[in-house]
Design a protein around this motif. Structure first.
Motif, PDB file in Angstrom:
ATOM      1  N   PHE A   4       0.975  -1.245   0.120  1.00 55.13           N
ATOM      2  CA  PHE A   4      -0.135   0.051   0.057  1.00 55.13           C
ATOM      3  C   PHE A   4       0.739   1.286   0.087  1.00 55.13           C
ATOM      4  N   THR A   5       0.679   2.220  -0.968  1.00 55.74           N
ATOM      5  CA  THR A   5       1.520   3.246  -1.107  1.00 55.74           C
ATOM      6  C   THR A   5       0.631   4.568  -1.209  1.00 55.74           C
ATOM      7  N   GLN A   6       1.157   5.723  -0.585  1.00 56.95           N
ATOM      8  CA  GLN A   6       0.342   6.940  -0.671  1.00 56.95           C
ATOM      9  C   GLN A   6       0.921   7.922  -1.729  1.00 56.95           C
ATOM     10  N   HIS A  28      -2.625  16.401   8.180  1.00 55.02           N
ATOM     11  CA  HIS A  28      -3.925  15.337   7.664  1.00 55.02           C
ATOM     12  C   HIS A  28      -3.371  14.522   6.344  1.00 55.02           C
ATOM     13  N   PHE A  29      -2.445  14.794   5.736  1.00 52.46           N
ATOM     14  CA  PHE A  29      -1.635  14.148   4.622  1.00 52.46           C
ATOM     15  C   PHE A  29      -0.525  13.450   5.171  1.00 52.46           C
ATOM     16  N   HIS A  33      -3.347  10.366   6.857  1.00 42.72           N
ATOM     17  CA  HIS A  33      -3.411   9.438   5.830  1.00 42.72           C
ATOM     18  C   HIS A  33      -2.301   8.548   5.872  1.00 42.72           C
ATOM     19  N   ALA A  34      -1.026   9.116   6.056  1.00 42.02           N
ATOM     20  CA  ALA A  34       0.055   8.204   6.132  1.00 42.02           C
ATOM     21  C   ALA A  34       0.122   7.009   7.134  1.00 42.02           C
ATOM     22  N   ALA A  81      -8.456   4.633   1.138  1.00 44.30           N
ATOM     23  CA  ALA A  81      -9.274   5.091  -0.302  1.00 44.30           C
ATOM     24  C   ALA A  81      -9.815   6.447  -0.177  1.00 44.30           C
ATOM     25  N   ASN A  82     -10.472   6.866   1.102  1.00 48.35           N
ATOM     26  CA  ASN A  82     -11.010   8.080   1.203  1.00 48.35           C
ATOM     27  C   ASN A  82     -10.239   9.389   0.869  1.00 48.35           C
ATOM     28  N   HIS A  83      -9.158   9.091   1.699  1.00 47.16           N
ATOM     29  CA  HIS A  83      -8.081  10.312   1.357  1.00 47.16           C
ATOM     30  C   HIS A  83      -7.500  10.341   0.168  1.00 47.16           C
ATOM     31  N   ALA A  84      -7.254   9.103  -0.504  1.00 51.22           N
ATOM     32  CA  ALA A  84      -6.549   9.239  -1.883  1.00 51.22           C
ATOM     33  C   ALA A  84      -7.610   9.916  -2.687  1.00 51.22           C
TER      34      ALA A  84
END
Ligand code: MN3
Length: 210
Positions: A4-6, A28-29, A33-34, A81-84
């Protein structure tokens, strides 16, 4: 590291100011999310099948995930998924309002852009505690407004998300404190309707994933 990658944010932390402040974006990012991504990579060490499937397919079949990690996968992969999606659809510089066949679909299914904004903001305001408000899209291009608690997503019912807004306090508290309604109202200024139109076309082509 792991499957899984951001993806990179693609714009500066201060690019959405004054509507979303740079410090909120950085935390937040870079942390919230991380952390979801890190947690998913840890789950993938326990259950390697997670690494071999697309995110939207795992979310649509959470019942296949072992019950010892299912809640963790629901929360962390839903969050991923939501943040991506969220970072993409807020990218600065695009169209400021819906255009073309997306505009027509909003008029047909949601009563027009102004009504959508009013009802979307109201739905976001009704989320008790943490959650998201979304517009979903079918393969035929039909739109619907919906909300979910926590990091749940319509992807968990096999649906597709056109766009959504994060109403967790971490998304707005530094700037707006308890005034979620102010955040929701200002957020429309950073929605990128060019990107959302691309997602609409992808949904109809069957290529939209998360
Ligand atoms: Mn968030």
């Amino acid at each position: 590291s792991g499957p899984f990658t951001q993806a990179p944010l693609g714009y500066a932390f201060n690019a959405l100011e004054p509507h979303i402040d740079a410090t909120t974006m950085e935390i937040h990012f870079g942390r919230h999310h991380a952390a979801y991504v890190t947690n998913m990579n840890n789950f993938a060490k326990e259950y390697s099948q997670l690494g071999g499937a697309p995110v939207h397919e795992i979310l649509a079949k959470l019942g296949d995930v072992p019950d010892t990690i299912r809640t963790g996968v629901r929360n962390n992969l839903g969050g991923h998924a939501n943040h991506a999606m969220f970072w993409q659809i807020m990218a600065p510089g695009g169209a400021k309002a819906p255009e073309g066949d997306l505009k027509a679909a909003i008029e047909r299914d949601l009563g027009g852009f102004e009504k959508l904004q009013i009802e979307f903001n109201a739905a976001g305001g009704r989320v008790f505690g943490s959650g998201w408000v979304f517009v979903t899209v079918t393969a035929e291009g039909k739109l619907a407004l919906t909300a979910r608690p926590n990091q749940d997503t319509p992807l968990m019912e096999g649906q597709r998300v056109l766009f959504g807004n994060d109403v967790w306090e971490h998304a707005y508290y530094l700037k707006h404190q308890n005034r979620r309604a102010d955040y929701l109202k200002g957020w429309w200024n950073v929605a990128n309707w060019s990107v959302i139109a691309e997602r609409y076309a992808a949904a109809k082509a069957g290529t939209l994933t998360i």
